[in-house]
Design a protein around this motif. Structure first.
Motif, PDB file in Angstrom:
ATOM      1  N   HIS A 301      11.838 -89.624  29.209  1.00  0.00           N
ATOM      2  CA  HIS A 301      12.871 -90.625  29.472  1.00  0.00           C
ATOM      3  C   HIS A 301      12.318 -92.034  29.621  1.00  0.00           C
ATOM      4  O   HIS A 301      13.068 -93.010  29.571  1.00  0.00           O
ATOM      5  CB  HIS A 301      13.651 -90.260  30.744  1.00  0.00           C
ATOM      6  CG  HIS A 301      12.793 -90.176  31.964  1.00  0.00           C
ATOM      7  ND1 HIS A 301      12.603 -91.240  32.813  1.00  0.00           N
ATOM      8  CD2 HIS A 301      12.055 -89.165  32.483  1.00  0.00           C
ATOM      9  CE1 HIS A 301      11.806 -90.891  33.799  1.00  0.00           C
ATOM     10  NE2 HIS A 301      11.457 -89.630  33.627  1.00  0.00           N
ATOM     11  N   TYR A 302      11.001 -92.182  29.787  1.00  0.00           N
ATOM     12  CA  TYR A 302      10.443 -93.502  30.069  1.00  0.00           C
ATOM     13  C   TYR A 302      10.675 -94.483  28.927  1.00  0.00           C
ATOM     14  O   TYR A 302      10.941 -95.664  29.155  1.00  0.00           O
ATOM     15  CB  TYR A 302       8.939 -93.398  30.360  1.00  0.00           C
ATOM     16  CG  TYR A 302       8.616 -92.740  31.675  1.00  0.00           C
ATOM     17  CD1 TYR A 302       9.073 -93.272  32.875  1.00  0.00           C
ATOM     18  CD2 TYR A 302       7.849 -91.580  31.723  1.00  0.00           C
ATOM     19  CE1 TYR A 302       8.776 -92.668  34.091  1.00  0.00           C
ATOM     20  CE2 TYR A 302       7.550 -90.969  32.921  1.00  0.00           C
ATOM     21  CZ  TYR A 302       8.017 -91.513  34.100  1.00  0.00           C
ATOM     22  OH  TYR A 302       7.717 -90.902  35.304  1.00  0.00           O
ATOM     23  N   HIS A 303      10.554 -94.006  27.684  1.00  0.00           N
ATOM     24  CA  HIS A 303      10.693 -94.927  26.556  1.00  0.00           C
ATOM     25  C   HIS A 303      12.118 -95.461  26.477  1.00  0.00           C
ATOM     26  O   HIS A 303      12.331 -96.660  26.220  1.00  0.00           O
ATOM     27  CB  HIS A 303      10.309 -94.233  25.247  1.00  0.00           C
ATOM     28  CG  HIS A 303      10.118 -95.191  24.115  1.00  0.00           C
ATOM     29  ND1 HIS A 303      11.167 -95.746  23.423  1.00  0.00           N
ATOM     30  CD2 HIS A 303       9.000 -95.715  23.569  1.00  0.00           C
ATOM     31  CE1 HIS A 303      10.706 -96.556  22.494  1.00  0.00           C
ATOM     32  NE2 HIS A 303       9.397 -96.568  22.565  1.00  0.00           N
ATOM     33  N   ALA A 304      13.112 -94.593  26.684  1.00  0.00           N
ATOM     34  CA  ALA A 304      14.508 -95.052  26.643  1.00  0.00           C
ATOM     35  C   ALA A 304      14.769 -96.062  27.757  1.00  0.00           C
ATOM     36  O   ALA A 304      15.443 -97.080  27.546  1.00  0.00           O
ATOM     37  CB  ALA A 304      15.454 -93.862  26.763  1.00  0.00           C
ATOM     38  N   GLN A 305      14.236 -95.796  28.943  1.00  0.00           N
ATOM     39  CA  GLN A 305      14.406 -96.742  30.042  1.00  0.00           C
ATOM     40  C   GLN A 305      13.720 -98.072  29.723  1.00  0.00           C
ATOM     41  O   GLN A 305      14.265 -99.142  30.029  1.00  0.00           O
ATOM     42  CB  GLN A 305      13.847 -96.158  31.333  1.00  0.00           C
ATOM     43  CG  GLN A 305      14.673 -95.018  31.913  1.00  0.00           C
ATOM     44  CD  GLN A 305      14.079 -94.482  33.198  1.00  0.00           C
ATOM     45  OE1 GLN A 305      12.986 -93.930  33.198  1.00  0.00           O
ATOM     46  NE2 GLN A 305      14.786 -94.659  34.294  1.00  0.00           N
ATOM     47  N   ALA A 306      12.524 -97.998  29.126  1.00  0.00           N
ATOM     48  CA  ALA A 306      11.815 -99.222  28.742  1.00  0.00           C
ATOM     49  C   ALA A 306      12.628-100.033  27.740  1.00  0.00           C
ATOM     50  O   ALA A 306      12.750-101.260  27.850  1.00  0.00           O
ATOM     51  CB  ALA A 306      10.450 -98.872  28.163  1.00  0.00           C
TER      52      ALA A 306
END
Length: 463
Positions: A301-306
């Motif tokens: 999920h980190y990339h989408a949040q970024a």
């Protein structure tokens, strides 16, 4: 323990927590009441197993965590050859203790194999399958040994097939080609022995798209898998992925939420639910799921949040999240240098878009998932033309390349990408248009014929 869960989950009126969450407290000194609160469970079953060469001793208790009282307890001494009858007996005792709440129920188990050695190999192999990561190597080896011991062991064949299916997503010693060969052959054998094996059907669904690029057939198979065994969390998890990747977010949510209810400490279930909430602009609902996913070390999920932070102009926070998503495994000095170089070029591009060529040259050297990773980075920096170039080429990079792109693409901030004619053209090459024409277009979108280039209109999704 897991066989007991599998017996109890079939009882009407019982909502039983799956093994990943249940076993996450093993060997930890945690109060029963705290475990129940974390798992949202009203009752707890605990016990011990001591095994000798030919004998087994099991103690089991049913506990009310609120009052910390035992509603039922028993000890059993049996021969290992009676293990299947013993599992059934324990499950029946628990159900009988709860008959005032769920009514009179009869447990009817089955004996998957008569070979105790094959069964022990299977149990250990299945354990490593659920552990994921490098344990997949060991799972494949042990499950192969189990079917070598008993070639008629359908469930072992199904889990061997499942382990082969996911091997390519982890750092294992098995090549993708060999893993997919194992998966295909084992799933065929499992279905020959048990045509109603939901897990084997789900494996074939993954192979229908991932190997044969038959998306229509894949959807048909995953639906058959859910119909065959709607209680299997792996089946429901993979069904959720199928529906998520091709835009059916409501159906995907239904599958992921079932997995979450059964396995609330499963990282991928929390992360997927959080990302689906983000895709619908529900950040307040997404937050607790994404926080739990981080706690459980699920990184997808980190990339989408970024990307969401970048689209809003919160650049420092965006780069911090991006570096977390890219720092895997995080010990390669060349990769670390590349991450810092990417940030430097990215910040220069934000200040001066004319420096796009410099940024693209850094993106071109991205480690990881080839063109798929490059497409994700182009999304992050909102570089539409490079994105569609990488997106087009990422189709050829193996099974479920969409897994790395969908969490960002479905965000409301990227609506213009979904509505770009190139999106529909590329997805059509991958079989999506045929599925959408049969099943309905992705949630909240419809096709707009155009004299120049047909495209999607997703205004209903993002209103």
């Amino acid at each position: 323990s897991e066989e007991l869960i599998n017996l109890l989950v079939k009882v009407p009126g019982l909502d039983v927590i799956s093994r990943t969450s249940s076993f996450s407290f093993k060997d930890e000194r945690v109060k029963t009441a705290d475990i129940a609160k974390e798992l949202n469970a009203s009752l707890i079953v605990e016990g011990t197993v001591r095994k000798g060469d030919t004998k087994v001793r099991i103690t089991a208790q049913l506990i009310d965590p609120v009052t910390d009282t035992h509603l039922w307890s028993e000890s059993y001494d049996r021969s290992l050859s009676d293990i299947f009858l013993l599992q059934e007996e324990i499950a029946q005792s628990i159900v009988t203790a709860l008959q005032d709440e769920i009514g009179s129920q009869t447990i009817a188990g089955s004996q998957p194999t008569e070979n105790i050695e094959a069964y022990e190999l299977f149990l250990t192999g299945r354990h490593h399958f659920y552990q994921r990561g490098p344990g997949i190597d060991r799972a494949i080896m042990l499950l192969q040994m189990a079917v070598d011991e008993d070639p008629g062991f359908a469930e072992a064949w199904a889990f061997l097939a499942a382990a082969g299916t996911i091997a390519g997503f982890y750092r294992t010693s098995i090549s993708n080609e060999h893993a997919l060969e194992i998966s295909g052959q084992a799933s065929q054998r499992a279905l020959a022995l048990n045509p109603k094996s939901g897990l084997a059907l789900a494996v074939q669904a993954m192979g229908a798209y991932g190997v044969h690029r038959n998306l229509v057939g894949g959807f048909q198979l995953i639906d058959r898998a859910v119909e065959a065994d709607s209680r299997d969390t792996t089946v429901r998890l993979w069904a959720g992925m199928y529906y998520w990747y091709w835009g059916y977010l409501e159906e995907a949510y239904s599958h992921f939420h079932y997995v979450y209810r059964r396995d609330p400490r499963l990282g991928i279930a929390n992360g997927s639910l959080g990302l689906l909430h983000l895709a619908q602009g529900q950040e307040d609902l997404a937050a607790p799921f994404l926080a739990k996913a981080s706690e459980l070390d699920y990184p997808n999920h980190y990339h989408a949040q970024a990307s969401l932070l970048m689209a809003r102009g919160e650049f420092d926070a965006a780069f911090a999240k991006l570096k977390i998503s890219l720092a895997d495994p995080g010990t390669n000095p060349d990769q670390l240098r590349w991450i810092y170089e990417l940030e430097k070029a990215g910040r220069s591009y934000i200040e001066n878009p004319a420096s796009a060529d410099t940024l693209i040259s850094v993106v071109e050297r991205a480690p990881g998932q080839g063109f798929t990773e490059k497409a994700r980075l182009a999304l992050f920096f909102n570089m539409k033309d490079p994105f569609f170039d990488y997106f087009s080429r990422s189709i050829e990079e193996g099974p479920f390349w969409l897994a790395y792109l969908v969490p960002t693409l479905w965000l409301p901030e990227y609506k213009e990408y979904i509505e770009d004619p190139r999106y529909l053209e590329i997805m059509s090459r991958d079989g999506a248009l045929e599925v959408w024409e049969q099943r309905g277009f992705l949630d909240g979108c419809f096709r707009v014929p155009d004299a120049i280039r047909t495209h999607l209109d997703c205004s209903l999704r993002y209103q």
